[in-house]
Design a protein around this motif. Structure first.
Motif, mmCIF file in Angstrom:
data_model
loop_
_atom_site.group_PDB
_atom_site.id
_atom_site.type_symbol
_atom_site.label_atom_id
_atom_site.label_comp_id
_atom_site.label_asym_id
_atom_site.label_seq_id
_atom_site.Cartn_x
_atom_site.Cartn_y
_atom_site.Cartn_z
ATOM 1 N N ASP A 90 0.826 -1.212 0.000
ATOM 2 C CA ASP A 90 0.000 0.000 0.000
ATOM 3 C C ASP A 90 0.858 1.259 0.000
ATOM 4 O OD1 ASP A 90 1.008 -0.372 2.561
ATOM 5 O OD2 ASP A 90 -0.694 0.631 3.516
ATOM 6 N N VAL A 91 2.084 1.148 -0.513
ATOM 7 C CA VAL A 91 3.006 2.276 -0.450
ATOM 8 C C VAL A 91 3.134 3.016 -1.773
ATOM 9 C CG1 VAL A 91 4.352 1.417 1.495
ATOM 10 C CG2 VAL A 91 4.909 0.633 -0.793
ATOM 11 N N GLU A 92 2.984 2.311 -2.897
ATOM 12 C CA GLU A 92 3.117 2.940 -4.212
ATOM 13 C C GLU A 92 2.035 2.395 -5.143
ATOM 14 O OE1 GLU A 92 6.998 3.687 -6.053
ATOM 15 O OE2 GLU A 92 7.861 2.613 -4.354
ATOM 16 N N ALA A 93 1.375 3.296 -5.866
ATOM 17 C CA ALA A 93 0.328 2.857 -6.791
ATOM 18 C C ALA A 93 0.921 2.155 -8.011
ATOM 19 C CB ALA A 93 -0.520 4.051 -7.227
ATOM 20 N N SER A 94 2.092 2.600 -8.437
ATOM 21 C CA SER A 94 2.730 2.003 -9.619
ATOM 22 C C SER A 94 4.176 1.662 -9.298
ATOM 23 C CB SER A 94 2.665 2.964 -10.812
ATOM 24 O OG SER A 94 1.336 3.271 -11.149
ATOM 25 N N PRO A 95 4.414 0.581 -8.566
ATOM 26 C CA PRO A 95 5.786 0.227 -8.197
ATOM 27 C C PRO A 95 6.603 -0.172 -9.418
ATOM 28 C CG PRO A 95 4.300 -1.571 -7.679
ATOM 29 C CD PRO A 95 3.436 -0.425 -8.105
ATOM 30 N N GLU A 96 7.894 0.096 -9.362
ATOM 31 C CA GLU A 96 8.793 -0.276 -10.448
ATOM 32 C C GLU A 96 9.154 -1.751 -10.324
ATOM 33 O OE1 GLU A 96 13.182 0.941 -12.287
ATOM 34 O OE2 GLU A 96 12.313 2.075 -10.602
ATOM 35 N N ILE A 97 8.840 -2.524 -11.358
ATOM 36 C CA ILE A 97 9.073 -3.971 -11.347
ATOM 37 C C ILE A 97 10.123 -4.307 -12.399
ATOM 38 C CG2 ILE A 97 8.015 -6.242 -11.706
ATOM 39 C CD1 ILE A 97 5.323 -4.884 -10.895
ATOM 40 N N ASP A 98 11.134 -5.069 -11.986
ATOM 41 C CA ASP A 98 12.141 -5.522 -12.943
ATOM 42 C C ASP A 98 11.560 -6.660 -13.777
ATOM 43 O OD1 ASP A 98 13.886 -3.746 -11.835
ATOM 44 O OD2 ASP A 98 15.104 -5.240 -10.784
ATOM 45 N N THR A 99 11.627 -6.532 -15.096
ATOM 46 C CA THR A 99 11.180 -7.607 -15.980
ATOM 47 C C THR A 99 12.267 -7.881 -17.010
ATOM 48 O OG1 THR A 99 10.055 -6.064 -17.463
ATOM 49 C CG2 THR A 99 8.731 -7.062 -15.715
ATOM 50 N N MET A 100 12.373 -9.118 -17.412
ATOM 51 C CA MET A 100 13.346 -9.479 -18.453
ATOM 52 C C MET A 100 12.914 -10.764 -19.138
ATOM 53 S SD MET A 100 16.558 -10.795 -16.084
ATOM 54 C CE MET A 100 16.384 -9.543 -14.831
ATOM 55 N N LEU A 101 13.387 -10.928 -20.361
ATOM 56 C CA LEU A 101 13.136 -12.135 -21.146
ATOM 57 C C LEU A 101 14.459 -12.862 -21.332
ATOM 58 C CD1 LEU A 101 10.802 -10.666 -23.938
ATOM 59 C CD2 LEU A 101 10.151 -11.712 -21.766
ATOM 60 N N LEU A 102 14.480 -14.144 -20.991
ATOM 61 C CA LEU A 102 15.698 -14.924 -21.086
ATOM 62 C C LEU A 102 15.424 -16.240 -21.808
ATOM 63 C CD1 LEU A 102 17.030 -14.478 -17.428
ATOM 64 C CD2 LEU A 102 17.808 -13.249 -19.458
ATOM 65 N N ASP A 103 16.466 -16.789 -22.407
ATOM 66 C CA ASP A 103 16.347 -18.107 -23.021
ATOM 67 C C ASP A 103 16.510 -19.192 -21.954
ATOM 68 O OD1 ASP A 103 16.080 -16.987 -25.537
ATOM 69 O OD2 ASP A 103 18.256 -16.960 -25.878
ATOM 70 N N THR A 104 15.894 -20.328 -22.183
ATOM 71 C CA THR A 104 16.103 -21.489 -21.327
ATOM 72 C C THR A 104 16.180 -22.722 -22.204
ATOM 73 O OG1 THR A 104 15.375 -22.593 -19.293
ATOM 74 C CG2 THR A 104 13.663 -22.043 -20.901
ATOM 75 N N ARG A 105 16.764 -23.780 -21.644
ATOM 76 C CA ARG A 105 16.936 -24.993 -22.451
ATOM 77 C C ARG A 105 16.969 -26.205 -21.541
ATOM 78 N NH1 ARG A 105 22.758 -22.679 -23.777
ATOM 79 N NH2 ARG A 105 24.020 -23.646 -22.134
ATOM 80 N N ALA A 106 16.844 -27.354 -22.169
ATOM 81 C CA ALA A 106 16.859 -28.597 -21.410
ATOM 82 C C ALA A 106 18.153 -28.699 -20.610
ATOM 83 C CB ALA A 106 16.717 -29.793 -22.352
ATOM 84 N N GLY A 107 18.028 -29.116 -19.352
ATOM 85 C CA GLY A 107 19.182 -29.219 -18.466
ATOM 86 C C GLY A 107 19.315 -28.049 -17.519
ATOM 87 N N ASP A 108 18.605 -26.940 -17.799
ATOM 88 C CA ASP A 108 18.631 -25.804 -16.881
ATOM 89 C C ASP A 108 17.920 -26.170 -15.582
ATOM 90 O OD1 ASP A 108 19.962 -24.290 -18.715
ATOM 91 O OD2 ASP A 108 18.248 -23.019 -19.258
ATOM 92 N N ARG A 109 18.438 -25.629 -14.486
ATOM 93 C CA ARG A 109 17.750 -25.755 -13.197
ATOM 94 C C ARG A 109 17.581 -24.346 -12.623
ATOM 95 N NH1 ARG A 109 19.634 -30.182 -9.028
ATOM 96 N NH2 ARG A 109 17.937 -31.315 -10.061
ATOM 97 N N TRP A 110 16.335 -23.923 -12.473
ATOM 98 C CA TRP A 110 16.022 -22.612 -11.923
ATOM 99 C C TRP A 110 15.665 -22.770 -10.448
ATOM 100 C CZ3 TRP A 110 16.200 -18.091 -14.885
ATOM 101 C CH2 TRP A 110 16.315 -18.271 -16.264
#
Length: 409
Positions: free
Chosen positions: A166-186
């Motif tokens: 309840d502190v900011e009406a439009s908070p700044e959010i970090d967004t990004m697009l990344l590649d992923t592939r078989a074998g990745d562990r997030w």
């Protein structure tokens, strides 16, 4: 096309906290961790509301752009819902939550992040931290004022610069697009893990040849073994090739329980055994405005604290040096009240001080060299003089020399 091979979500209240303010979600394509703030004022409520709203974005999309837009909209909508909840329940004023979310679409992932929960990627044996903490101490690290190790024990490590709430009406959010592939562990986690378990230990645990659930359990256990002063939540996602097993969404932490507003019941400790090891004092995470004025103010406060710390260290060092010098001076002064009889240039001599040396500092000096040759003394007296004969004063040393002379008659 990459797909979710396996996933797991685990949440634990920790060793110290009375309630769990973390929430975690492991769905079909969407995964997130939310760490509530505000203590009993509503940290658990905040993370639960945000998790439930953002989980609605767990769907299939026509493209990665649509997926990214929907995920960010879900976080903004959750922020608005939190503000509306506070407006209806004033006792929840000040509540908020961090969110770290990952949405899989084909061979790419959308990242949305705010706060100090974290997202890690293990790829080909190398671990990377994908998200950046929105904390005051991270600002100090980025500015080169402190190290990452110092940030873990900094007195303001609990200060968040960005959250949903309840502190900011439009908070700044970090967004990004990344590649992923078989074998990745997030891996997504609250700071109950990253604030206790070192990066190297996280790397080792995530690199183990084990399933997602087993790895998540081991990460939580590592935090518990380290004292777990905060709630700890971990979500692990293993990426593989299609087809992927269909698993129902899993919700953990406060979002898995019914929402409960109002003052909590007092917690009674009945036979609860807390770990004897507490690496850091328990601090409630709280939000501060993300402004240059605030940052400059805290920087100056830290500078004053460092100056006071340097002054105190300087004071104690000077005091210690003074005590050492005084002790040495008094000790040296005492040694100069002592005498002994020994040998100098083949003759019996009287020395002032004691026989020992203190490193390069001699604690004795020749006072009087007599005309009595050591070689003229009896064998027994020769040995005594060569080994030195202690005396409490010059007069006593002089009497020893006289007795040696008398023994020649």
């Amino acid at each position: 096309m990459a797909t979710v091979k396996a996933s797991a979500a685990v949440s634990h209240v920790g060793r110290i906290r009375a309630n769990n303010q973390d929430s975690g979600y492991a769905g079909r394509q969407l995964f997130l961790v939310a760490d509530g703030m505000g203590g009993h004022a509503g940290g658990d409520v905040a993370s639960a509301i945000a998790t439930r709203r953002i989980a609605e974005a767990d769907a299939d999309y026509n493209g990665i752009t649509d997926a990214a837009s929907e995920l960010q909209s879900a976080l903004i909508s959750a922020n608005r819902q939190l503000a509306e909840t506070v407006a209806e329940h004033s006792e929840l004023t000040g509540m908020g939550t961090t969110v770290s979310a990952l949405l899989l679409h084909g061979d790419r992932v959308v990242i949305a992040h705010i706060g100090d929960s974290r997202i890690y990627l293990l790829r080909s044996g190398e671990l990377s931290q994908i998200s950046t903490d929105h904390t005051f101490v991270q600002r100090l690290v980025d500015a080169g004022r402190i190290t990452a190790e110092e940030a873990m024990v900094h007195p303001r490590r609990s200060v968040l610069m960005r959250v949903l709430g309840d502190v900011e009406a439009s908070p700044e959010i970090d967004t990004m697009l990344l590649d992923t592939r078989a074998g990745d562990r997030w891996m997504l986690c609250s700071d109950g893990l990253s604030g206790v378990v070192s990066f190297d230990d996280i790397h080792e645990l995530m690199s183990a040849e084990a399933g997602a659930k087993q790895v998540a359990d081991r990460l939580v256990k590592a935090s518990l073994d380290g004292g777990a002063p905060d709630n700890v939540t971990v979500v692990v996602i293993d990426i593989g090739e299609p087809p992927a097993p269909a698993t129902p969404p899993l919700v953990v932490g406060s979002a898995a329980a019914p929402l409960a507003f109002g003052a909590p019941e007092p917690v009674r400790a009945r036979g609860i055994r807390l770990t004897p090891f507490r690496p850091h004092p328990v601090q409630e995470t709280h939000f501060e405005p993300d402004s240059a004025d605030y940052f400059d103010e805290i920087i100056e406060e830290d500078a004053r604290r460092r100056r006071r710390r340097r002054w105190m260290w300087g004071f104690w060092i000077v005091l210690l040096i003074g005590a050492i010098f005084t002790t040495f001076a008094l000790g040296y002064q005492w040694t100069q009240t002592r005498y002994y009889v020994g040998e100098s240039n083949g003759r019996v001599a009287i020395f002032q001080g004691i026989q020992q040396d203190l490193g390069p500092i001699s604690l004795h000096e020749l006072h009087t060299e007599t005309g009595l040759d050591v070689a003229d003394l009896r064998t027994y007296d020769q040995q005594r003089v060569e080994q030195t004969i202690s005396a409490g004063s010059f007069s006593e040393a002089y009497r020893i020399v006289q007795r040696l002379e008398d023994s020649l008659d």
